[in-house]
Scaffold this motif. Structure first.
Motif, PDB file in Angstrom:
ATOM      1  N   VAL A 178      33.229  11.145  60.921  1.00 15.69           N
ATOM      2  CA  VAL A 178      34.838  11.518  60.883  1.00 15.69           C
ATOM      3  C   VAL A 178      35.248  12.751  60.371  1.00 15.69           C
ATOM      4  O   VAL A 178      35.897  13.508  60.561  1.00 15.69           O
ATOM      5  CB  VAL A 178      34.801  10.922  59.077  1.00 15.69           C
ATOM      6  N   GLN A 179      34.683  13.765  60.287  1.00 11.40           N
ATOM      7  CA  GLN A 179      34.561  15.469  59.822  1.00 11.40           C
ATOM      8  C   GLN A 179      34.587  15.930  61.860  1.00 11.40           C
ATOM      9  O   GLN A 179      35.525  16.556  61.420  1.00 11.40           O
ATOM     10  CB  GLN A 179      33.324  16.074  59.133  1.00 11.40           C
ATOM     11  N   HIS A 180      34.287  15.531  61.733  1.00 14.21           N
ATOM     12  CA  HIS A 180      33.992  16.094  63.738  1.00 14.21           C
ATOM     13  C   HIS A 180      35.703  15.922  64.128  1.00 14.21           C
ATOM     14  O   HIS A 180      35.276  16.258  64.997  1.00 14.21           O
ATOM     15  CB  HIS A 180      33.263  15.074  64.465  1.00 14.21           C
ATOM     16  N   LYS A 181      36.590  14.241  63.477  1.00 16.98           N
ATOM     17  CA  LYS A 181      37.090  13.914  64.334  1.00 16.98           C
ATOM     18  C   LYS A 181      38.420  14.125  62.934  1.00 16.98           C
ATOM     19  O   LYS A 181      39.741  14.241  64.011  1.00 16.98           O
ATOM     20  CB  LYS A 181      37.548  12.138  64.445  1.00 16.98           C
ATOM     21  N   TYR A 182      38.733  14.310  62.183  1.00 16.65           N
ATOM     22  CA  TYR A 182      39.961  14.922  60.836  1.00 16.65           C
ATOM     23  C   TYR A 182      39.276  15.419  60.042  1.00 16.65           C
ATOM     24  O   TYR A 182      38.490  16.475  59.784  1.00 16.65           O
ATOM     25  CB  TYR A 182      39.793  13.176  60.032  1.00 16.65           C
ATOM     26  N   ALA A 183      40.611  16.665  59.447  1.00 15.84           N
ATOM     27  CA  ALA A 183      40.285  17.567  59.251  1.00 15.84           C
ATOM     28  C   ALA A 183      40.343  17.226  57.544  1.00 15.84           C
ATOM     29  O   ALA A 183      40.462  16.288  57.191  1.00 15.84           O
ATOM     30  CB  ALA A 183      42.050  19.163  59.876  1.00 15.84           C
ATOM     31  N   SER A 184      39.857  17.881  56.975  1.00 18.56           N
ATOM     32  CA  SER A 184      40.144  18.024  55.521  1.00 18.56           C
ATOM     33  C   SER A 184      41.061  17.492  54.568  1.00 18.56           C
ATOM     34  O   SER A 184      41.219  16.355  53.746  1.00 18.56           O
ATOM     35  CB  SER A 184      39.370  19.498  54.638  1.00 18.56           C
ATOM     36  N   ASP A 185      42.554  17.700  55.191  1.00 19.96           N
ATOM     37  CA  ASP A 185      43.309  17.266  54.377  1.00 19.96           C
ATOM     38  C   ASP A 185      44.221  15.890  55.354  1.00 19.96           C
ATOM     39  O   ASP A 185      45.381  15.929  55.168  1.00 19.96           O
ATOM     40  CB  ASP A 185      44.499  18.492  54.551  1.00 19.96           C
ATOM     41  N   GLU A 186      43.251  15.480  56.104  1.00 17.53           N
ATOM     42  CA  GLU A 186      44.550  14.513  56.890  1.00 17.53           C
ATOM     43  C   GLU A 186      43.471  12.848  55.857  1.00 17.53           C
ATOM     44  O   GLU A 186      42.502  12.903  55.748  1.00 17.53           O
ATOM     45  CB  GLU A 186      43.200  14.069  58.269  1.00 17.53           C
ATOM     46  N   ASP A 187      44.509  11.753  56.299  1.00 25.01           N
ATOM     47  CA  ASP A 187      44.160  10.929  55.316  1.00 25.01           C
ATOM     48  C   ASP A 187      43.176   9.999  55.211  1.00 25.01           C
ATOM     49  O   ASP A 187      42.085   9.686  54.598  1.00 25.01           O
ATOM     50  CB  ASP A 187      45.437  10.088  55.559  1.00 25.01           C
ATOM     51  N   ILE A 188      42.242   9.970  57.214  1.00 26.38           N
ATOM     52  CA  ILE A 188      40.843   9.217  56.880  1.00 26.38           C
ATOM     53  C   ILE A 188      39.947  10.083  56.669  1.00 26.38           C
ATOM     54  O   ILE A 188      38.816   9.332  56.208  1.00 26.38           O
ATOM     55  CB  ILE A 188      40.695   8.899  58.671  1.00 26.38           C
ATOM     56  N   SER A 189      40.155  11.583  56.320  1.00 26.30           N
ATOM     57  CA  SER A 189      38.987  12.395  56.014  1.00 26.30           C
ATOM     58  C   SER A 189      38.785  11.961  54.227  1.00 26.30           C
ATOM     59  O   SER A 189      37.617  11.699  53.674  1.00 26.30           O
ATOM     60  CB  SER A 189      39.322  14.077  56.185  1.00 26.30           C
ATOM     61  N   GLN A 190      40.785  11.598  53.576  1.00 22.90           N
ATOM     62  CA  GLN A 190      40.337  11.946  51.820  1.00 22.90           C
ATOM     63  C   GLN A 190      39.787   9.765  51.485  1.00 22.90           C
ATOM     64  O   GLN A 190      38.931   9.398  50.329  1.00 22.90           O
ATOM     65  CB  GLN A 190      41.500  12.264  52.025  1.00 22.90           C
ATOM     66  N   GLN A 191      40.089   9.279  52.866  1.00 27.38           N
ATOM     67  CA  GLN A 191      39.326   7.861  51.805  1.00 27.38           C
ATOM     68  C   GLN A 191      38.242   7.858  52.243  1.00 27.38           C
ATOM     69  O   GLN A 191      37.411   7.142  51.372  1.00 27.38           O
ATOM     70  CB  GLN A 191      40.785   7.334  53.241  1.00 27.38           C
TER      71      GLN A 191
END
Length: 369
Positions: A178-191
């Protein structure tokens, strides 16, 4: 007297920025009741090196794991590090059994390679990538390794085993797709993190007295430039090759591009000129001989290259077609991804006892001996 019970959770790439960006009421409460430390990961800041450091309570100079992909400096032969043949130290589980701390120990990891590296001394050992059939019956079907769901599956499996087998010592490590693909402020990271936090809350509710430590193996940052240090040196007339320390079989995560690399020289009398050439290359932030790197970063001197290089904040190293090329990847391995949290709950220690993520394992071992 109640027996001490410990859960160590390594959230892969679970750095401060990811925790701060998400709504994590359980982790916030654990930190409020216990402590939250801004600590250091081991450099190179990659999965193998840091998980083994935590799970043995020692630096690579002791446990011997300095990379995801080992190259023998004498023969040039390389191989993925995916089992415990290179491991020189005992795991927490082995020591816990030797000192009769635990009747039962458990290891839960996402990746099969970590299972094979760390399973010595465990009574229960599960990799979400390929779990035993009975866990599929209990927790649900296998989730894709390249997903957020695989980590949720893993934590649910931990929760199930804590309820049924109640092991005294549990180590759990997720994966960082997840972290490789999405920054911390993106929805998938937060979910992703919010669901992990919810499951951790269920674990705490079941046993509020269990010691819990949450840390990370490294952080994650966006990269825009890729360098092949071996090609850089060859362009300057120095015969050399290089291997990114992040290199493993999970290429969908990072494309084998990371912020640290080992360089291998055909003629080691060229080392001074090679170091200076690399230092003069934009994007390369730190360069060390094997001897200096082993001393500075507490690496095993026989398990590293002739030269150790660290990238700046926006650069990664790889095996490339050209010496330098643009890239767009989120990755880790450098000093810039080496700052991690440690959350401690019901701990006998205080925040000031922790400087590195591996101190979770180190302090546990010292309490036994």
């Amino acid at each position: 007297m109640n027996r001490r019970k410990i859960l160590i959770l390594c959230i892969d790439a679970g750095s401060h920025d990811y925790l701060a960006a998400s709504d994590l009421p359980t982790i916030r409460q654990l930190a409020k009741s216990g402590f939250y430390v801004h600590a250091n990961a081991v450099i190179p800041s990659v999965t193998n090196v840091n998980n083994v450091s935590i799970a043995t309570g020692s630096f690579p100079e002791t446990h011997g794991i300095t990379t995801n992909y080992h190259v023998d400096r004498e023969t040039g032969k390389g191989e993925f590090i995916e089992d415990n043949r290179f491991l020189l130290a005992q795991t927490l589980f082995e020591v816990a059994k030797a000192y009769k701390f635990a009747d039962k120990t458990a290891l839960f990891v996402t990746k099969q390679k970590l299972l094979r590296m760390l399973e010595a001394g465990t009574d229960i050992a599960v990799a979400a990538e390929s779990p035993p059939a009975e866990y599929i019956d209990t927790v649900g079907p296998v989730e894709p390794i390249y997903s957020a769901e695989v980590n949720w599956w893993l934590l649910r499996a931990v929760h199930a085993v804590l309820r049924t087998d109640n092991p005294e010592l549990v180590y759990c490590s997720t994966t960082d797709w997840v972290q490789h693909k999405y920054a911390s402020d993106e929805d998938i990271s937060q979910q992703h993190l919010e669901e992990l936090d919810r499951i951790i809350g269920n674990i705490v509710d079941d046993d509020p007295q269990r010691e819990i430590y949450i840390t990370a193996d490294h952080g994650m940052l966006a990269k825009t430039t890729a360098i092949d240090p071996g090609r850089v040196l060859r362009k300057h007339g120095i015969s050399a090759s290089s291997i990114p320390i992040i290199k493993d079989r999970y290429v969908a995560h990072h494309g084998n591009l990371g912020g640290a690399a080992y360089v291998f020289l055909k003629d080691r009398t060229n080392i001074t000129r090679a170091i200076q050439t690399l230092l003069n290359t934009s994007g390369i932030e730190e360069v060390y001989s094997a001897e200096d790197a082993a001393c500075r970063f507490r690496l095993h001197p026989e398990r590293i290259g002739d030269i150790f290089v660290l990238a700046d904040e926006t650069t990664v190293f790889g095996e490339l077609e050209t010496a330098i090329e643009p890239t767009a990847v989120r990755s880790h391995g450098s000093r810039h991804e080496s700052y991690v949290p440690i959350i401690g709950y019901n701990s006998p220690w205080s925040a000031t006892d922790f400087e590195y993520n591996l101190d979770v394992g180190r302090l546990f071992l010292e309490s036994l001996r």
